[in-house]
Design a protein around this motif. Structure first.
Motif, PDB file in Angstrom:
ATOM      1  N   PRO A 169       0.835  -1.221  -0.085  1.00 25.00           N
ATOM      2  CA  PRO A 169      -0.090  -0.062  -0.063  1.00 25.00           C
ATOM      3  C   PRO A 169       0.749   1.338   0.033  1.00 25.00           C
ATOM      4  O   PRO A 169       1.977   1.294   0.360  1.00 25.00           O
ATOM      5  N   PHE A 170       0.161   2.374  -0.422  1.00 22.37           N
ATOM      6  CA  PHE A 170       1.208   3.810  -0.384  1.00 22.37           C
ATOM      7  C   PHE A 170       0.276   4.839   0.263  1.00 22.37           C
ATOM      8  O   PHE A 170      -1.073   4.491   0.551  1.00 22.37           O
ATOM      9  N   THR A 171       0.727   5.907   0.699  1.00 28.84           N
ATOM     10  CA  THR A 171      -0.198   7.024   1.077  1.00 28.84           C
ATOM     11  C   THR A 171      -0.461   7.937  -0.013  1.00 28.84           C
ATOM     12  O   THR A 171       0.102   7.671  -1.238  1.00 28.84           O
ATOM     13  N   LEU A 172      -1.291   8.903  -0.059  1.00 29.86           N
ATOM     14  CA  LEU A 172      -1.635   9.649  -1.138  1.00 29.86           C
ATOM     15  C   LEU A 172      -0.524  10.783  -1.285  1.00 29.86           C
ATOM     16  O   LEU A 172      -0.297  10.950  -2.559  1.00 29.86           O
ATOM     17  N   LYS A 173       0.156  10.925  -0.524  1.00 29.26           N
ATOM     18  CA  LYS A 173       1.544  11.884  -0.716  1.00 29.26           C
ATOM     19  C   LYS A 173       2.391  11.055  -1.636  1.00 29.26           C
ATOM     20  O   LYS A 173       2.867  11.481  -2.645  1.00 29.26           O
ATOM     21  N   ASP A 174       2.686   9.708  -1.395  1.00 30.08           N
ATOM     22  CA  ASP A 174       3.539   8.892  -2.214  1.00 30.08           C
ATOM     23  C   ASP A 174       2.965   8.918  -3.624  1.00 30.08           C
ATOM     24  O   ASP A 174       3.754   9.037  -4.551  1.00 30.08           O
ATOM     25  N   HIS A 185       5.773  18.153 -13.478  1.00 32.98           N
ATOM     26  CA  HIS A 185       5.691  19.523 -12.804  1.00 32.98           C
ATOM     27  C   HIS A 185       4.688  19.138 -11.500  1.00 32.98           C
ATOM     28  O   HIS A 185       3.893  18.081 -11.327  1.00 32.98           O
ATOM     29  N   SER A 186       4.471  20.068 -10.481  1.00 34.43           N
ATOM     30  CA  SER A 186       4.042  19.966  -9.161  1.00 34.43           C
ATOM     31  C   SER A 186       2.331  19.749  -9.530  1.00 34.43           C
ATOM     32  O   SER A 186       1.932  20.545 -10.366  1.00 34.43           O
ATOM     33  N   LEU A 187       1.659  19.255  -8.726  1.00 38.91           N
ATOM     34  CA  LEU A 187       0.357  19.155  -8.629  1.00 38.91           C
ATOM     35  C   LEU A 187      -0.697  19.723  -7.486  1.00 38.91           C
ATOM     36  O   LEU A 187       0.011  19.719  -6.406  1.00 38.91           O
ATOM     37  N   MET A 188      -1.664  20.136  -7.647  1.00 33.84           N
ATOM     38  CA  MET A 188      -2.457  20.628  -6.638  1.00 33.84           C
ATOM     39  C   MET A 188      -2.814  19.762  -5.559  1.00 33.84           C
ATOM     40  O   MET A 188      -3.394  18.874  -6.000  1.00 33.84           O
ATOM     41  N   ARG A 189      -2.503  19.639  -4.259  1.00 35.56           N
ATOM     42  CA  ARG A 189      -2.584  18.531  -3.291  1.00 35.56           C
ATOM     43  C   ARG A 189      -4.326  18.251  -3.034  1.00 35.56           C
ATOM     44  O   ARG A 189      -4.641  16.994  -3.411  1.00 35.56           O
ATOM     45  N   ASP A 190      -4.988  19.343  -2.881  1.00 32.72           N
ATOM     46  CA  ASP A 190      -6.361  18.795  -2.425  1.00 32.72           C
ATOM     47  C   ASP A 190      -7.093  18.563  -4.141  1.00 32.72           C
ATOM     48  O   ASP A 190      -8.100  17.479  -3.875  1.00 32.72           O
ATOM     49  N   THR A 191      -6.903  19.097  -5.075  1.00 37.05           N
ATOM     50  CA  THR A 191      -7.578  18.712  -6.230  1.00 37.05           C
ATOM     51  C   THR A 191      -7.013  17.202  -6.754  1.00 37.05           C
ATOM     52  O   THR A 191      -7.907  16.470  -7.042  1.00 37.05           O
ATOM     53  N   PHE A 192      -5.837  17.117  -6.512  1.00 37.33           N
ATOM     54  CA  PHE A 192      -5.293  15.497  -6.761  1.00 37.33           C
ATOM     55  C   PHE A 192      -6.012  14.584  -5.883  1.00 37.33           C
ATOM     56  O   PHE A 192      -6.588  13.407  -6.385  1.00 37.33           O
ATOM     57  N   ARG A 194      -9.122  14.621  -4.426  1.00 37.39           N
ATOM     58  CA  ARG A 194     -10.148  14.762  -4.715  1.00 37.39           C
ATOM     59  C   ARG A 194     -10.596  13.719  -6.178  1.00 37.39           C
ATOM     60  O   ARG A 194     -11.565  13.143  -6.269  1.00 37.39           O
ATOM     61  N   PHE A 195      -9.654  14.006  -6.969  1.00 40.23           N
ATOM     62  CA  PHE A 195      -9.708  13.340  -8.258  1.00 40.23           C
ATOM     63  C   PHE A 195      -9.525  11.670  -8.017  1.00 40.23           C
ATOM     64  O   PHE A 195      -9.954  10.801  -8.668  1.00 40.23           O
ATOM     65  N   MET A 196      -8.200  11.431  -7.041  1.00 39.98           N
ATOM     66  CA  MET A 196      -7.865  10.083  -7.189  1.00 39.98           C
ATOM     67  C   MET A 196      -8.356   9.384  -6.155  1.00 39.98           C
ATOM     68  O   MET A 196      -8.482   8.085  -6.187  1.00 39.98           O
ATOM     69  N   GLU A 197      -8.896   9.850  -5.021  1.00 43.40           N
ATOM     70  CA  GLU A 197      -9.489   9.116  -3.921  1.00 43.40           C
ATOM     71  C   GLU A 197     -10.585   8.089  -4.518  1.00 43.40           C
ATOM     72  O   GLU A 197     -10.551   6.715  -3.955  1.00 43.40           O
TER      73      GLU A 197
END
Length: 224
Positions: A169-174, A185-192, A194-197
């Motif tokens: 398993p992995f964390t959302l940060k990973d 490039h960097s990605l917006m944490r909250d947007t990422f 909401r889309f991936m969870e």
């Protein structure tokens, strides 16, 4: 009345035929960067230079079999199922002659490449960090790498780690850090999040906190 110029050809041998090659861009993430696997060339042309693993199609051979043969013989990689990427048919792309390349792509976790990388003839090159290496590849391979990276970024923009580069398993940060490497490039944490969870399955467990605060652990959701 038909002239000899208008008459249909009576044999396939009457048509000019290009050679057909297969070349595979094997992509991975190592040292926090997107990288591509290169092999040292043999033969008379570009001897000793680096290129993508590839080969010419043999008589009556399937494209998929030629790809697997080239990966096994040129890079020591087996047990993979690369996908067809694109047909590169620019007549002047290969300085050896008229060669069509049916390019393939595979995304491979670094751990699965450890055996191949023990060979002196196999190495990884940073896709973005060593432009002189990738741009200087023979046989139009730089264009193949570019197309493969384009495909990979599109795939990672739609789903969490479709290439299974992260060990579960992995964390959302990973997961986000991996996607940032692929995207470049960097990605917006909250947007990422909401889309991936919704595309992940929680394990009900937490990380041990060795990299910051304990976080929820996830796995990629199985596709029904």
């Amino acid at each position: 009345m038909k002239t000899s110029k208008d008459a249909p050809a009576t044999s396939l041998l009457d048509y000019p035929r290009p050679s057909v090659a297969v070349d595979t861009a094997v992509l991975t993430v190592a040292d926090g960067s997107l990288q591509v696997l290169l092999v040292r060339r043999g033969g008379e042309h570009h001897h000793g230079e680096r290129a993508l693993p590839g080969t010419f199609l043999r008589e009556r051979e399937r494209l998929s079999d030629a790809v697997l043969r080239s990966l096994r013989e040129k890079a020591g990689i087996s047990g993979r199922v690369p996908r067809q990427l694109h047909v590169f048919d620019e007549p002047e792309r290969d300085d050896r002659g008229w060669v069509l390349s049916v390019a393939h792509v595979d995304v491979v976790p670094l751990a699965e490449l450890e055996g191949a990388l023990k060979s002196d003839g196999v190495r990884l090159a940073f896709v973005g960090g060593e432009p002189e290496v990738v741009a200087g590849l023979p046989y139009g391979h730089a264009e193949i790498v570019g197309k493969a990276v384009e495909w990979l970024r599109a795939a990672y923009a739609e789903a969490p780690d479709p290439g299974a580069l992260l060990e579960e398993p992995f964390t959302l940060k990973d997961l986000r850090e991996l996607h940032e490497v692929v995207a470049g490039h960097s990605l917006m944490r909250d947007t990422f999040r909401r889309f991936m969870e919704p595309q992940l399955t929680g394990t009900g467990q937490m990380s041990d906190g060795t990299r910051g605060r304990p976080s929820r652990l996830w796995v990629r959701a199985s596709v029904s």
